[in-house]
Write an enzyme that holds these catalytic residues in place. Structure first.
Site, PDB file in Angstrom:
ATOM      1  N   ASP A 119     -93.397  48.303  78.756  1.00 25.79           N
ATOM      2  CA  ASP A 119     -93.789  48.562  80.145  1.00 25.79           C
ATOM      3  C   ASP A 119     -92.574  48.449  81.064  1.00 25.79           C
ATOM      4  OD1 ASP A 119     -95.499  49.260  82.208  1.00 25.79           O
ATOM      5  OD2 ASP A 119     -96.203  47.209  82.559  1.00 25.79           O
TER       6      ASP A 119
ATOM      7  N   LYS B 156     -90.160  49.463  83.837  1.00 28.19           N
ATOM      8  CA  LYS B 156     -90.208  50.237  85.083  1.00 28.19           C
ATOM      9  C   LYS B 156     -89.532  49.395  86.163  1.00 28.19           C
ATOM     10  CE  LYS B 156     -94.904  48.471  85.910  1.00 28.19           C
ATOM     11  NZ  LYS B 156     -96.322  48.823  86.152  1.00 28.19           N
TER      12      LYS B 156
ATOM     13  N   ASN C 160     -90.854  45.982  87.155  1.00 25.15           N
ATOM     14  CA  ASN C 160     -90.703  44.867  86.216  1.00 25.15           C
ATOM     15  C   ASN C 160     -89.245  44.463  86.013  1.00 25.15           C
ATOM     16  OD1 ASN C 160     -93.434  44.541  85.811  1.00 25.15           O
ATOM     17  ND2 ASN C 160     -93.514  45.885  84.024  1.00 25.15           N
TER      18      ASN C 160
ATOM     19  N   ASP D 231     -92.199  40.379  82.893  1.00 26.57           N
ATOM     20  CA  ASP D 231     -93.522  40.847  82.476  1.00 26.57           C
ATOM     21  C   ASP D 231     -93.552  41.402  81.050  1.00 26.57           C
ATOM     22  OD1 ASP D 231     -96.144  41.558  82.334  1.00 26.57           O
ATOM     23  OD2 ASP D 231     -96.175  42.675  84.206  1.00 26.57           O
TER      24      ASP D 231
ATOM     25  N   THR E 230     -96.960  52.333  81.937  1.00 22.32           N
ATOM     26  CA  THR E 230     -97.219  52.980  83.224  1.00 22.32           C
ATOM     27  C   THR E 230     -96.981  54.475  83.068  1.00 22.32           C
ATOM     28  OG1 THR E 230     -96.525  50.962  84.349  1.00 22.32           O
ATOM     29  CG2 THR E 230     -96.546  52.988  85.659  1.00 22.32           C
TER      30      THR E 230
END
Length: 456
Positions: free
Chosen positions: A139, A141, A144, A157, A179
């Site tokens: 994840d 991005k 994060n 995260d 995401t």
């Protein structure tokens, strides 16, 4: 005028941290600003509602996040300091990162190329470290990616991260997560994917966003965006340099087998400019504290239950008793550290003497951390710097001790080799059982007299 009751209204956790303002929240967790009472150090405290995660079937995800954060201690990863629990809540005490999300910076517009390159270098360095330990983030991005007071990047995260035991028989991951704007095409296809290669696609999207100021596959609806993602169909704005374009074009490749690897990225001239790989460094092993009682208001006001004698026993017993079906035993990464725990019928003092002797025989420097805890530092520079191993002895009964090894710094494979090829043979005469072994002692013959003799 100062409120005379202010001291009583303070929200104290285990008599160790004061919990302050809310920093953010999700469905099952809230993150608060906290302060260590003795040192004054700022921390972030993630509070998870145990009943909610049980109800939603997210127990394994929480266990995995704890285990992963204990494994990936790196200068560009948010550090886990402590895990604590009550009957109703789990507390992650984490490094407090003051600078906020990288997303906030990008939201104001594209970054200068040198700044974007620095963040990308730190991102790749941290992801390389994670992948070397079998961890895929899944994840990645800008939301994060946090920035500290020195403007250095910190990955956060790990709630959707994956470990090797999640691989199916085909050696691939199959859970669709992440995401949409940053997810690799192979993740969307539902046919299985390599988590490390999928992470690199996300890194490519992040680099594009940092340099362009917008997403490469932006569309008015998700299905149109996915069609472009499947084809890796995107255009560069004119201000992105040709060298940066070449690297992004090698990252945003629809076929994961043809996507550039981290080793190859690190040889790209654009990437190498000003790059300095972070030195391997030691972060104190996170500790685990468990308390059965809460105050009527839900605050934890008293000191945590003493876990010095026997801490290992208390950790397992308290966690298991807190609620059925919520066993956090892999807080200790038992399944991932071959040869990292053994039991012995020797005294703690006798075991410590043997450990120090073995370490010195291997030319490891020995540093005493406390009475029954030592750090052993290798002299040879390995793949991730010098190997450092912490060993601690816990007396769980008058005639039973547990010895736990943990890697404080260095490469995981070198640590496993140290445990399996150096430590196990050297200590076999004082070992009752190694973690996961079925035999009664190090000799495998169940002869307790021979075993006890080894302690002398």
């Amino acid at each position: 005028m100062e409120d005379p009751n202010a001291q009583n209204s303070r929200n104290l956790i285990f008599g160790k941290y004061e919990m302050g303002r809310l920093l953010g929240q999700g469905t099952f967790a809230k993150v608060y600003y906290g302060k260590h009472l003795r040192s004054g150090e700022s921390v972030a405290i993630k509070v998870i509602n145990k009943d909610q995660v049980k109800k939603e079937g997210l127990i394994e995800q929480i266990k995995r996040e704890i285990s992963v954060m204990r494994m990936v201690r790196h200068p560009n990863v948010v550090g886990l300091k402590e895990v604590m629990a009550t009957k109703t809540k789990i507390f992650f005490v984490m490094e407090y990162v003051r600078g906020g999300e990288l997303f906030a910076k990008v939201a104001r517009g594209k970054l200068k190329e040198d700044v974007a390159r620095k963040y990308f270098q730190q991102l790749i360095s941290a992801i390389d470290f994670c992948h070397s330990r079998g961890v895929s983030h899944r994840d990645l991005k800008p939301e994060n990616l946090l920035l500290d007071e020195n403007e250095d990047l910190k990955i956060s995260d790990f709630g959707l991260s994956a470990l090797p035991e999640q691989l199916r028989n085909d050696g691939l991951l199959h859970t669709q997560c992440g995401t949409p704007a940053y997810v690799a095409p192979e993740v969307l296809r539902k046919k299985g994917y390599d988590g490390a290669k999928a992470d690199l696609w996300s890194c490519g999207v992040i680099l594009y966003v940092l340099l362009a100021g917008f997403l490469p596959f932006q569309e008015e609806n998700v299905m149109k965006m996915y069609r472009r993602v499947f084809k890796a169909e995107f255009e560069f704005p004119p201000w992105i340099s040709s060298d940066a374009r070449r690297l992004i074009s090698k990252l945003l490749v629809a076929d994961p087998e043809k996507r550039i690897t981290i080793a190859a990225i690190m040889q790209v001239p654009w990437f190498k400019k000003g790059f300095c790989r972070p030195r391997a460094f030691s972060i104190a092993e996170p500790t685990d504290r468990f308390e059965e009682e809460e105050s009527p208001k839900g605050e934890l006001t008293g000191p945590a239950q003493s876990v010095s004698v026997p801490p290992f026993y208390n950790a397992f017993e308290l966690i298991s008793s807190m609620s059925s079906g919520f066993d956090l035993s892999n807080l200790f990464e038992n399944k991932k550290k071959a040869g990292s725990i053994f039991t012995s019928r020797c005294s703690a003092a006798a075991i410590m003497a043997r450990l120090e002797g073995v370490a010195k025989g291997l030319s490891f420097r020995v540093m005493k951390l406390k009475e029954f805890k030592v750090r052993m530092q290798g002299a040879v520079e390995g793949r991730k710097g010098q190997l450092a191993v912490t060993a601690e002895v816990f007396e769980v009964a008058p005639e039973v001790a547990v010895v736990e090894f943990s890697k404080s710094a260095g490469d995981t494979l070198e640590y496993v080799k140290f445990c399996e090829e150096d430590v196990r043979p050297a200590l076999k005469d004082i070992v009752w059982t190694w973690q996961g072994d079925n035999c009664n002692n190090g000799n495998g013959n169940g002869d307790s007299d021979e075993f006890v003799h080894g302690c002398n």
